[in-house]
Scaffold this motif. Structure first.
Motif, PDB file in Angstrom:
ATOM      1  N   ALA A 391      21.060  20.478  -2.703  1.00  0.00           N
ATOM      2  CA  ALA A 391      20.326  21.169  -3.771  1.00  0.00           C
ATOM      3  C   ALA A 391      18.823  21.216  -3.533  1.00  0.00           C
ATOM      4  CB  ALA A 391      20.614  20.491  -5.113  1.00  0.00           C
ATOM      5  N   GLU A 392      18.338  20.604  -2.470  1.00  0.00           N
ATOM      6  CA  GLU A 392      16.906  20.614  -2.154  1.00  0.00           C
ATOM      7  C   GLU A 392      16.377  22.045  -2.143  1.00  0.00           C
ATOM      8  OE1 GLU A 392      15.462  18.236   1.384  1.00  0.00           O
ATOM      9  OE2 GLU A 392      15.371  20.271   2.185  1.00  0.00           O
ATOM     10  N   SER A 393      15.245  22.271  -2.840  1.00  0.00           N
ATOM     11  CA  SER A 393      14.692  23.625  -2.873  1.00  0.00           C
ATOM     12  C   SER A 393      13.186  23.593  -3.110  1.00  0.00           C
ATOM     13  CB  SER A 393      15.366  24.477  -3.951  1.00  0.00           C
ATOM     14  OG  SER A 393      15.028  24.021  -5.248  1.00  0.00           O
ATOM     15  N   ILE A 394      12.527  24.643  -2.618  1.00  0.00           N
ATOM     16  CA  ILE A 394      11.111  24.859  -2.843  1.00  0.00           C
ATOM     17  C   ILE A 394      10.909  26.348  -3.098  1.00  0.00           C
ATOM     18  CG2 ILE A 394      10.518  22.948  -1.302  1.00  0.00           C
ATOM     19  CD1 ILE A 394       9.606  24.999   0.769  1.00  0.00           C
ATOM     20  N   THR A 395       9.697  26.731  -3.487  1.00  0.00           N
ATOM     21  CA  THR A 395       9.406  28.151  -3.660  1.00  0.00           C
ATOM     22  C   THR A 395       8.676  28.670  -2.427  1.00  0.00           C
ATOM     23  OG1 THR A 395       7.198  27.894  -4.637  1.00  0.00           O
ATOM     24  CG2 THR A 395       9.104  27.740  -6.140  1.00  0.00           C
ATOM     25  N   PRO A 396       8.793  29.968  -2.134  1.00  0.00           N
ATOM     26  CA  PRO A 396       8.007  30.538  -1.038  1.00  0.00           C
ATOM     27  C   PRO A 396       6.505  30.327  -1.227  1.00  0.00           C
ATOM     28  CG  PRO A 396       9.760  32.051  -1.669  1.00  0.00           C
ATOM     29  CD  PRO A 396       9.751  30.947  -2.687  1.00  0.00           C
ATOM     30  N   ASP A 397       6.037  30.333  -2.478  1.00  0.00           N
ATOM     31  CA  ASP A 397       4.607  30.111  -2.720  1.00  0.00           C
ATOM     32  C   ASP A 397       4.184  28.696  -2.345  1.00  0.00           C
ATOM     33  OD1 ASP A 397       4.164  32.685  -3.573  1.00  0.00           O
ATOM     34  OD2 ASP A 397       4.312  32.215  -5.708  1.00  0.00           O
ATOM     35  N   TRP A 398       5.022  27.718  -2.633  1.00  0.00           N
ATOM     36  CA  TRP A 398       4.710  26.347  -2.232  1.00  0.00           C
ATOM     37  C   TRP A 398       4.658  26.235  -0.708  1.00  0.00           C
ATOM     38  CZ3 TRP A 398       8.712  23.596  -5.920  1.00  0.00           C
ATOM     39  CH2 TRP A 398       8.187  23.579  -7.225  1.00  0.00           C
ATOM     40  N   ALA A 399       5.609  26.876  -0.043  1.00  0.00           N
ATOM     41  CA  ALA A 399       5.626  26.853   1.419  1.00  0.00           C
ATOM     42  C   ALA A 399       4.358  27.487   1.975  1.00  0.00           C
ATOM     43  CB  ALA A 399       6.863  27.582   1.939  1.00  0.00           C
ATOM     44  N   ARG A 400       3.946  28.620   1.393  1.00  0.00           N
ATOM     45  CA  ARG A 400       2.746  29.303   1.857  1.00  0.00           C
ATOM     46  C   ARG A 400       1.511  28.435   1.655  1.00  0.00           C
ATOM     47  NH1 ARG A 400      -0.814  31.322  -1.193  1.00  0.00           N
ATOM     48  NH2 ARG A 400       0.629  31.513  -2.959  1.00  0.00           N
ATOM     49  N   ALA A 401       1.398  27.809   0.487  1.00  0.00           N
ATOM     50  CA  ALA A 401       0.224  26.977   0.213  1.00  0.00           C
ATOM     51  C   ALA A 401       0.127  25.835   1.224  1.00  0.00           C
ATOM     52  CB  ALA A 401       0.294  26.431  -1.206  1.00  0.00           C
ATOM     53  N   GLY A 402       1.236  25.176   1.474  1.00  0.00           N
ATOM     54  CA  GLY A 402       1.223  24.092   2.452  1.00  0.00           C
ATOM     55  C   GLY A 402       0.831  24.587   3.828  1.00  0.00           C
ATOM     56  N   MET A 403       1.366  25.745   4.220  1.00  0.00           N
ATOM     57  CA  MET A 403       1.039  26.329   5.519  1.00  0.00           C
ATOM     58  C   MET A 403      -0.444  26.680   5.610  1.00  0.00           C
ATOM     59  SD  MET A 403       2.666  29.728   7.319  1.00  0.00           S
ATOM     60  CE  MET A 403       2.346  30.744   5.864  1.00  0.00           C
ATOM     61  N   GLU A 404      -1.013  27.238   4.545  1.00  0.00           N
ATOM     62  CA  GLU A 404      -2.432  27.594   4.552  1.00  0.00           C
ATOM     63  C   GLU A 404      -3.313  26.368   4.746  1.00  0.00           C
ATOM     64  OE1 GLU A 404      -2.277  31.482   1.548  1.00  0.00           O
ATOM     65  OE2 GLU A 404      -2.831  29.490   0.784  1.00  0.00           O
ATOM     66  N   VAL A 405      -3.027  25.320   4.007  1.00  0.00           N
ATOM     67  CA  VAL A 405      -3.819  24.092   4.121  1.00  0.00           C
ATOM     68  C   VAL A 405      -3.660  23.491   5.513  1.00  0.00           C
ATOM     69  CG1 VAL A 405      -4.032  21.721   3.273  1.00  0.00           C
ATOM     70  CG2 VAL A 405      -3.809  23.618   1.652  1.00  0.00           C
ATOM     71  N   LEU A 406      -2.420  23.475   6.009  1.00  0.00           N
ATOM     72  CA  LEU A 406      -2.161  22.980   7.356  1.00  0.00           C
ATOM     73  C   LEU A 406      -2.974  23.769   8.380  1.00  0.00           C
ATOM     74  CD1 LEU A 406      -0.322  21.112   9.152  1.00  0.00           C
ATOM     75  CD2 LEU A 406       1.275  23.044   9.247  1.00  0.00           C
ATOM     76  N   ALA A 407      -2.929  25.099   8.290  1.00  0.00           N
ATOM     77  CA  ALA A 407      -3.636  25.956   9.250  1.00  0.00           C
ATOM     78  C   ALA A 407      -5.141  25.696   9.223  1.00  0.00           C
ATOM     79  CB  ALA A 407      -3.347  27.422   8.940  1.00  0.00           C
ATOM     80  N   ASP A 408      -5.713  25.637   8.036  1.00  0.00           N
ATOM     81  CA  ASP A 408      -7.161  25.460   7.927  1.00  0.00           C
ATOM     82  C   ASP A 408      -7.600  24.106   8.489  1.00  0.00           C
ATOM     83  OD1 ASP A 408      -7.123  27.917   6.735  1.00  0.00           O
ATOM     84  OD2 ASP A 408      -7.659  27.209   4.727  1.00  0.00           O
ATOM     85  N   ALA A 409      -6.828  23.053   8.195  1.00  0.00           N
ATOM     86  CA  ALA A 409      -7.186  21.723   8.689  1.00  0.00           C
ATOM     87  C   ALA A 409      -7.029  21.645  10.205  1.00  0.00           C
ATOM     88  CB  ALA A 409      -6.331  20.667   8.002  1.00  0.00           C
TER      89      ALA A 409
END
Length: 419
Positions: A391-409
Motif C-alpha cells: 500500500a506504500e504510496s506517494i504523490t507525483p508532486d512529492w516526488a518532484r519536490a524531492g527531486m528538485e531539492v536533490l538536484a539543486d543540492a
C-alpha cells in the motif's frame, strides 16, 4: 542558494517509477524484487539501458553495486554521487529505494538534454542488497564499499533456503570486477528517500532535511525450556513460549520509558519468532526471536539494553528457563555532513518547499556512506507513513519536490562548468 533551471521532468520520473514497478509486480500494487533474484536482474538490466541511453558509463563491482559515471570538466575533483537501491521487500512498495535512484537518473537525463557540464564528475549508484530481506543484514553493498562490513562475510551469507550470496550474484550475471573500496573516494553523497513515517505528512511539510541517524542495537534471543503435553498442569511447566511472551511484553514498556533529552522515546521491535517443536499440543522447549532496538540518545539505548538483560535474567529465574540475549548488529548515532545538510535546507527554501530538520530512525545506504564520506539524506512524505507494504504510496508532486531539492543540492556541490 539559487534554484537550478534544469529541465527536470516530473512525468518522466513518474513513468520510470511505474515502468520499473512492472518488474516483480504484485496483485495488490506492490513489488517483489528481492536482491539477487531473476527479477532483481531484470530491474538492473532496465536501469542499465536507461543509463546507457544518455551516454553514462556503467561499472559493476565485486559486491554487485551498479555505478554510472558522468565525466566532469575537472577530472581531478572527487565525484559527487547520487544513490539508493532498486531491490525490495517480499511485499514491498514502488518507491522505497527506486525513488532515489530514478530521481538521480532524471537529474542526469536533464543535464544531458540541456548539454550542461559539471565541474566535478557525477556518479549514480544502485547499491546492492539494501533491504536485507533475503540476505541479512541489510545494506551489504554500501557496507562493503565503505569498509564497514567484510566483503568475504557478505559473499558467504546464506538466505533461508540455503542459497549463497556470492553464488547468486554470479548466477544472475551481476558480479563485476571493480573494487567496491574505490567508492570511498566519493567527495559527497546524496540520497532521496520516502520518509517511511508520518511526521512530514502530518505537519503538512514536503521535505525532510535529515541531519542524523538514530543508534541501533539488534539482538537474537533464545529461550530454552522444556517440552510438555498441553494437558499437563500449568504449575511447574518450563514453557519457553510463555517466558518469551513475558519478555516481549516488557519490551514496549522499556522502549516507551527510554526518554532522551529532546523527549524522543526508544523503539523496540520483534520481527521474527520461531518455536520448536511447533506442535499445537506441546509447550515449546525452544523459542527464538529477533529484537531491534533504536534511540536518538546512545545513552538511553544502552539503558534499554541493561533493562532487557535484567528482565531476561529475572524471567529465567522465575520461570526456570534459560534465556540467551546475544547482540547481532550495532550501529552508532550517525550525523550527516553539516555543510551538505545546510545545502539541502537552502535548496528546499529556494524552491519554496515547506521543510523541517529531522532524524532518521531507519537506516539507509546514506547512513553507511556518512561514516566514511560527506553525505546527506533528503526525505519526501509517503501516505500514512506506510512502507515495506504494497500500500506504500506517494504523490507525483512529492516526488518532484524531492527531486528538485536533490538536484539543486547536488549541482551546488558539483558546480556547473562555465564557458
Amino acid at each position: 542558494m539559487d534554484r537550478t533551471n534544469l529541465p527536470l521532468s516530473q512525468d518522466r520520473l513518474w513513468d520510470s517509477l511505474m515502468a520499473l514497478a512492472r518488474i516483480g509486480a504484485l496483485p495488490n500494487g506492490g513489488n517483489d524484487r528481492q536482491t539477487l533474484t531473476d527479477r532483481d536482474a531484470e530491474g538492473r538490466a532496465l536501469f542499465q539501458r536507461w543509463g546507457e541511453a544518455i551516454g553514462l558509463t556503467l561499472t559493476v563491482d565485486r559486491i554487485g553495486n551498479m555505478v554510472f559515471h558522468r565525466p566532469g570538466r575537472d577530472p581531478g575533483r572527487k565525484p559527487v554521487a547520487i544513490g539508493s537501491h532498486l531491490d525490495t521487500q517480499p511485499t514491498g512498495g514502488k518507491f522505497d529505494g527506486p525513488l532515489g535512484v530514478l530521481a538521480g537518473l532524471e537529474i542526469l537525463r536533464a543535464l544531458h538534454e540541456a548539454g550542461i557540464e559539471t565541474e566535478a564528475p557525477l556518479l549514480l549508484i544502485n547499491w546492492c542488497n539494501e533491504e536485507g530481506s533475503r540476505f541479512a543484514p541489510p545494506m551489504s553493498g554500501s557496507g562493503v564499499a565503505m569498509g564497514i562490513v567484510p566483503e568475504a562475510d557478505v559473499m558467504a551469507t546464506r538466505d533461508l533456503a540455503g542459497h549463497v550470496f556470492g553464488e547468486e550474484l554470479r548466477r544472475i550475471g551481476w558480479q563485476g570486477e571493480a573494487d567496491p573500496a574505490t567508492l570511498r573516494g566519493i567527495g559527497a553523497y546524496f540520497e532521496l528517500h520516502i520518509e517511511q513515517g508520518k511526521r512530514l505528512e502530518d505537519a503538512g511539510l514536503t521535505i525532510g532535511v535529515v541531519d542524523r541517524a538514530l543508534a541501533q542495537i539488534w539482538y537474537e534471543i533464545t529461550v530454552l525450556g522444556e517440552e510438555a503435553h498441553a494437558g499437563s498442569p500449568m504449575a511447574g511447566r518450563r514453557d519457553a513460549m510463555m517466558a518469551a511472551a513475558a519478555l516481549i511484553g516488557a519490551l514496549e514498556d522499556i522502549a516507551r520509558a527510554a526518554i532522551g533529552p529532546e523527549g524522543e522515546r526508544g523503539r523496540a521491535t520483534v520481527g521474527v519468532l520461531t518455536a520448536e517443536p511447533a506442535s499445537r499440543n506441546i509447550t515449546p522447549g525452544r523459542v527464538w526471536f529477533s529484537l531491534d532496538t533504536r534511540h536518538g540518545d546512545p545513552g538511553q539505548l544502552e539503558a534499554m539494553r541493561e533493562q532487557i538483560l535484567a528482565r531476561a535474567d529475572a524471567l529465567s529465574t522465575a520461570r526456570n528457563v534459560t534465556i540467551r540475549v546475544e547482540e547481532f548488529w550495532r550501529a552508532p548515532l550517525t550525523p550527516f555532513d553539516p555543510v551538505l545538510v545546510d545545502r539541502v535546507q537552502a535548496a528546499a527554501e529556494a524552491r519554496g518547499h515547506a521543510w523541517s530538520r529531522m532524524p532518521t530512525a531507519i537506516y539507509h545506504d546514506a547512513v553507511y556512506c556518512a561514516r566514511m564520506v560527506p553525505a546527506a539524506l533528503v526525505f519526501c512524505p509517503c501516505h500514512g507513513g506506510i512502507s515495506h507494504n504494497e500500500a506504500e504510496s506517494i504523490t507525483p508532486d512529492w516526488a518532484r519536490a524531492g527531486m528538485e531539492v536533490l538536484a539543486d543540492a547536488v549541482l551546488a556541490t558539483a558546480g556547473i562548468a562555465r564557458s
